[in-house]
Design a protein around this motif. Structure first.
Motif, PDB file in Angstrom:
ATOM      1  N   MET A   1      -1.087 -14.457   6.513  1.00 56.57           N
ATOM      2  CA  MET A   1      -0.031 -13.665   5.917  1.00 56.57           C
ATOM      3  C   MET A   1      -0.271 -13.482   4.425  1.00 56.57           C
ATOM      4  O   MET A   1      -0.102 -12.388   3.891  1.00 56.57           O
ATOM      5  N   PHE A   2      -0.644 -14.558   3.754  1.00 57.45           N
ATOM      6  CA  PHE A   2      -0.883 -14.502   2.311  1.00 57.45           C
ATOM      7  C   PHE A   2      -2.087 -13.613   1.995  1.00 57.45           C
ATOM      8  O   PHE A   2      -2.090 -12.891   0.999  1.00 57.45           O
ATOM      9  N   THR A   3      -3.098 -13.633   2.849  1.00 58.44           N
ATOM     10  CA  THR A   3      -4.303 -12.814   2.652  1.00 58.44           C
ATOM     11  C   THR A   3      -3.966 -11.330   2.746  1.00 58.44           C
ATOM     12  O   THR A   3      -4.432 -10.528   1.928  1.00 58.44           O
ATOM     13  N   ILE A   9      -1.724  -5.769  -2.256  1.00 59.17           N
ATOM     14  CA  ILE A   9      -1.482  -5.638  -3.701  1.00 59.17           C
ATOM     15  C   ILE A   9      -2.712  -5.061  -4.396  1.00 59.17           C
ATOM     16  O   ILE A   9      -2.593  -4.199  -5.276  1.00 59.17           O
ATOM     17  N   ILE A  10      -3.888  -5.500  -3.996  1.00 58.01           N
ATOM     18  CA  ILE A  10      -5.126  -4.968  -4.589  1.00 58.01           C
ATOM     19  C   ILE A  10      -5.256  -3.474  -4.283  1.00 58.01           C
ATOM     20  O   ILE A  10      -5.576  -2.679  -5.169  1.00 58.01           O
TER      21      ILE A  10
END
Length: 56
Positions: A1-3, A9-10
């Motif tokens: 999930m964090f990835t 965002i990138i």
């Protein structure tokens, strides 16, 4: 999930930077206008203006 969040965002930042760069370059473009002497429509415009009493 964090990835997935980091990758998203990138991607958003890259798209934002490209949009700002493109807009900035577009505003720097120098537009030109043909001189009045080279305008083939000017005599027609003056003739119409005389015939219509100054209203275009």
């Amino acid at each position: 999930m964090f990835t997935i969040l980091i990758i998203s965002i990138i991607i958003i930042l890259v798209v934002l930077i490209l949009a700002v760069a493109t807009t900035s370059k577009a505003y720097q473009y120098k537009h030109t206008v043909d001189p009045i002497d080279n305008n083939p429509h000017l005599p027609e415009h003056k003739q119409k203006e005389k015939n219509e009493g100054g209203h275009v």
